[in-house]
Design an enzyme around this catalytic site. Structure first.
Site, PDB file in Angstrom:
ATOM      1  N   ASP A 279       0.860  -1.169   0.000  1.00  0.00           N
ATOM      2  CA  ASP A 279       0.000   0.000   0.000  1.00  0.00           C
ATOM      3  C   ASP A 279       0.907   1.233   0.000  1.00  0.00           C
ATOM      4  OD1 ASP A 279      -3.127   0.784   1.725  1.00  0.00           O
ATOM      5  OD2 ASP A 279      -2.056   1.766   0.094  1.00  0.00           O
TER       6      ASP A 279
HETATM    7  C1  GLC Z   1      -4.101   4.482  -0.218  1.00  0.00           C
HETATM    8  C2  GLC Z   1      -5.023   3.398   0.304  1.00  0.00           C
HETATM    9  C3  GLC Z   1      -5.216   2.272  -0.657  1.00  0.00           C
HETATM   10  C4  GLC Z   1      -5.170   2.803  -2.064  1.00  0.00           C
HETATM   11  C5  GLC Z   1      -3.763   3.294  -2.335  1.00  0.00           C
HETATM   12  C6  GLC Z   1      -3.626   3.944  -3.706  1.00  0.00           C
HETATM   13  O1  GLC Z   1      -3.266   4.919   0.811  1.00  0.00           O
HETATM   14  O2  GLC Z   1      -4.695   2.837   1.563  1.00  0.00           O
HETATM   15  O3  GLC Z   1      -6.460   1.643  -0.337  1.00  0.00           O
HETATM   16  O4  GLC Z   1      -5.499   1.788  -2.991  1.00  0.00           O
HETATM   17  O5  GLC Z   1      -3.317   4.189  -1.340  1.00  0.00           O
HETATM   18  O6  GLC Z   1      -4.431   5.080  -3.776  1.00  0.00           O
END
Ligand code: GLC
Length: 740
Positions: A279
């Site tokens: 993430d």
């Molecule tokens: C964010 C979220 C995740 C998302 C990613 C890209 O921090 O935690 O759910 O898909 O970053 O935006």
């Protein structure tokens, strides 16, 4: 040498029809040509045009693409923009196409209700269709990969990300996870409307202590296997192409560095063949966790733990090659990660035509698609949960009558964007496409019957608008109020210790209530809110979540009975924050409170009833459904047989309506304590006025299984209660004794 390379690559990139090589074989043939720097580049992902996390300086992205050292990007919109960057990738030595990812959770161009709202529909085909439309629109805009479905179970509405998931129940959450994966991936990769799904956030992110986002998670492996992992397994079984790990540490190990989660469970035990992405920055955040000394160690830990692609940390870009050259990371692990990613790029057809998704004509075709908007309106109406509908002056307040003068009051009545909720997209012509409650009602009855007053802002202490609102109410036969949360009050990094309806809104409701006009309260939010102050006063309440771009029409459809509400809560609604976590499938304890009033030496709070404000699975209808006595086909089944539980359900009203008949099972005695009930089936059925249907549930030993103390998935003979009803509270029970 270069001619050879081109020839070899060309065969690797011939249209699949021209050769019988599989995606894996074609990936291997490209892998052989790659330098270490190019391999590392495939594991490196950066955000492009806007941020969905803390922003880090990331250098010249286009130069990195041109060097073949950046393999994926997120957060860029549109066929033209994705084509532009893909053209740069085609200048690289091996012309490996970029993979474009985006958080398309509840619609792209057509914004659907938030996932938690859709979960309240308990309508799996509609939920799948919603994901299918989202994928179609996103793919037409050049997106190959959506970071969805979010399948985190959560029992804590203080955590703002409950809006992204399917609520508190693992059984319902698993079915919805699978439906969403099917919707996003559609007919399969290679079709230009099929995108990679991504089951996230692996794992147990929804159990953050205190409901505080990014906080630690500490739970028994048994709870993990019993409650938090099943939706991920359901997503994988439905074919989810990718997984995203989570920010949280789980039992002391950050998920991004957890080999137990990513290698042992996901890739070995479950046989996952896709790839895992971290993430946003979660790889580098292992330094903050105190699990990694520095980015070099974090990169080593993450790649060895099974994290394949690094989103936004640049750890792999900076350190992975050196780690390989130093013998800290075997090239085989890097090759495995690269191969997993290349296989998906081949399956999507990107090697055959890197621009096949970036099609501006297809993008235009879906720009204002009437069918998509109709689908959004339909599932929005299905997502509305009717919580209360008392009788006033001899008739239920809802549905509204055609000739009534209606006062529309509240801070959200004319808002368009707030209904879109978090993880939604803005487009330049949105205002003409988004339907507020006011617009929906105006389209339904015209201006003459409507009065309007905002009354107050979403928050603050200004009550100067109350007088105008009271005047509008007095000049009407009935008042419809829309209150709740602003568009981004729930979502990522939106944890709140106080989830009450803002005081100024509650005060406005009370002021309107005092006019004596019947009040219908529509509460729009991304999470369960606490509103017990007004719940006892107003005669009609519907939970309208964040219903997306067709919100106003959907609310009008329900208010006038064009759609008879059938939504059921996917989460328990607490009376106060002090009750959290509160969930229906709890253990009995040694001193269970037998009712809401029992206090003496029982497991209860002394300052409020033990039950939630509204229970899991709860929702009313304009129809009146009556349940007959459930009957089990066999009361003493033996061994691996199947029995049937049958229950007659009647519609004893003059209004056709849908009911979600729910089946719960309780294992009365086990080698570990068992929940007082667990959802094990549901059927959503239409009943015409006066119609009775015998609803049948087939039950086998698979429905009795649980994880015992040794983490074996077993069922144990003994007594079971089979319960059926319209929600998790109002059930009728048949006791059976199931022996081996
Ligand atoms: C964010 C979220 C995740 C998302 C990613 C890209 O921090 O935690 O759910 O898909 O970053 O935006």
């Amino acid at each position: 040498m270069r001619i050879f390379l081109r020839l070899l690559l060309a065969t690797a990139c011939l249209p699949a029809a021209a050769q019988t090589k599989t995606a894996a074989q074609r990936a291997d043939s490209v892998l052989k040509l790659m330098t270490l720097a190019e391999k590392v580049g495939q594991l490196h992902q950066l955000s492009s045009d806007f941020a969905t996390g803390p922003i880090q300086p990331q250098g010249d992205r286009q130069a990195a693409i041109r060097r073949g050292e950046l393999g994926s990007m997120l957060n860029l919109m549109g066929a033209a923009r994705t084509r532009q960057l893909q053209e740069i990738a085609m200048q690289s030595r091996l012309k490996i196409p970029l993979l474009f990812g985006q958080d398309v959770l509840h619609g792209y161009r057509t914004t659907f209700p938030i996932p938690l709202a859709e979960a309240a529909s308990w309508d799996l085909p509609a939920i799948e269709q919603s994901a299918r439309i989202a994928a179609t629109e996103a793919a037409a805009a050049g997106i190959h990969w959506t970071f969805a479905p979010m399948v985190d179970i959560s029992r804590d509405p203080r955590w703002g990300r409950v809006m992204e998931g399917a609520g508190e129940d693992s059984y319902l959450g698993s079915l919805i996870a699978a439906a969403r994966v099917r919707g996003f991936q559609g007919r399969g990769f290679g079709h230009t409307d099929a995108v990679l799904a991504c089951a996230k956030h692996f794992a147990a992110y929804g159990a953050a202590i205190g409901g505080r986002d990014y906080n630690s998670v500490d739970m028994s492996p048994r709870m993990l296997w019993e409650t938090y992992l099943p939706p991920f397994k359901a997503a994988l079984d439905a074919g989810a192409a990718t997984f995203m790990n989570s920010f949280n540490d789980l039992n002391g190990i950050p998920a991004t560095g957890s080999a137990w989660l990513q290698q042992d469970i996901l890739k070995k035990q479950w046989g996952f063949k896709g790839f895992v992405v971290s993430d946003w920055g979660s790889l580098s955040e292992m330094i903050n966790h105190g699990y990694s000394r520095d980015l070099r160690q974090a990169s080593e830990q993450a790649i060895l733990a099974g994290n394949d692609m690094d989103m936004e940390s640049s750890g792999y870009a900076q350190h992975l090659a050196a780690l390989v050259q130093a013998g800290r990371v075997p090239i085989s692990r890097v090759d495995d990660a690269v191969r997993r990613i290349l296989i998906k790029k081949f399956e999507l057809g990107l090697f055959d035509d890197p621009f096949r998704f970036s099609n501006e004509q297809r993008e235009k075709d879906y720009y204002n698609h009437a069918g998509h908007q109709a689908a959004a309106r339909s599932i929005a109406a299905k997502s509305i949960v009717l919580l209360k509908n008392d009788t006033v002056s001899g008739r239920p307040v809802l549905p509204l009558q055609r000739q009534q003068r209606i006062a529309l009051i509240g801070p959200l009545v004319k808002s368009q964007k707030d209904n879109l909720g978090f993880w939604s997209f803005d487009f330049e012509d949105d205002s003409s496409r988004l339907v507020s409650l006011y617009q929906g009602m105006h389209a339904r009855v015209g201006a003459a019957q409507l009065r309007y007053a905002k009354g107050c802002e979403l928050t603050g202490t200004d009550t100067s608008g109350f007088a105008e609102a009271v005047a509008a109410a007095v000049d009407a036969d009935v008042v419809v109020m829309q209150v709740g949360e602003g568009r981004d009050w729930s979502g990522e990094a939106k944890s709140k210790a106080d989830i009450k309806l803002p005081a100024v809104q509650a005060a406005l409701i009370k002021a309107i209530f005092r006019t004596g006009r019947p009040v219908v309260l529509l509460i729009s939010a991304g999470r369960p809110l606490i509103f017990h102050e007004v719940a006892s006063e107003v005669p009609a309440i519907a939970y309208t979540w964040w219903l997306g771009m067709q919100a106003g029409h959907a609310m009008a459809d329900v208010l006038f009975g064009d759609y008879n509400p059938a939504g059921k809560l996917p989460m328990s609604f607490p009376r106060t924050e002090g009750q959290i976590p509160i969930y229906y499938n709890h253990y009995n304890t040694g001193r269970p409170a037998q009712n809401d009033d029992q206090r003496f030496y029982v497991s209860a709070y002394n300052d409020l009833p033990n039950s939630p404000q509204y229970p899991f699975g709860y929702g009313l209808s304009y129809s009146r459904f009556v349940y007959g006595q459930p009957i089990a086909s066999v009361l003493q089944p033996k061994g691996a047989t199947t029995i049937t539980l049958s229950v007659p359900v009647s519609n004893q009203s003059g209004t056709a309506g849908e009911e979600v008949v729910q089946l719960y099972i309780r294992d009365l005695v086990g080698s570990v304590v068992r929940p007082v009930k667990e959802l094990k089936g549901f059927q959503k059925l239409m009943l015409q006025p006066g119609e009775t249907k015998a609803v049948q549930f087939r039950i086998g030993t698979a429905d009795l299984r649980f994880y015992n103390a040794q983490l074996q998935h077993v069922w144990e003979p003994g007594e079971f209660d089979l319960m059926v009803g319209p929600n998790s509270r109002d059930v009728q029970t048949v006791r059976i004794n199931w022996q081996r």
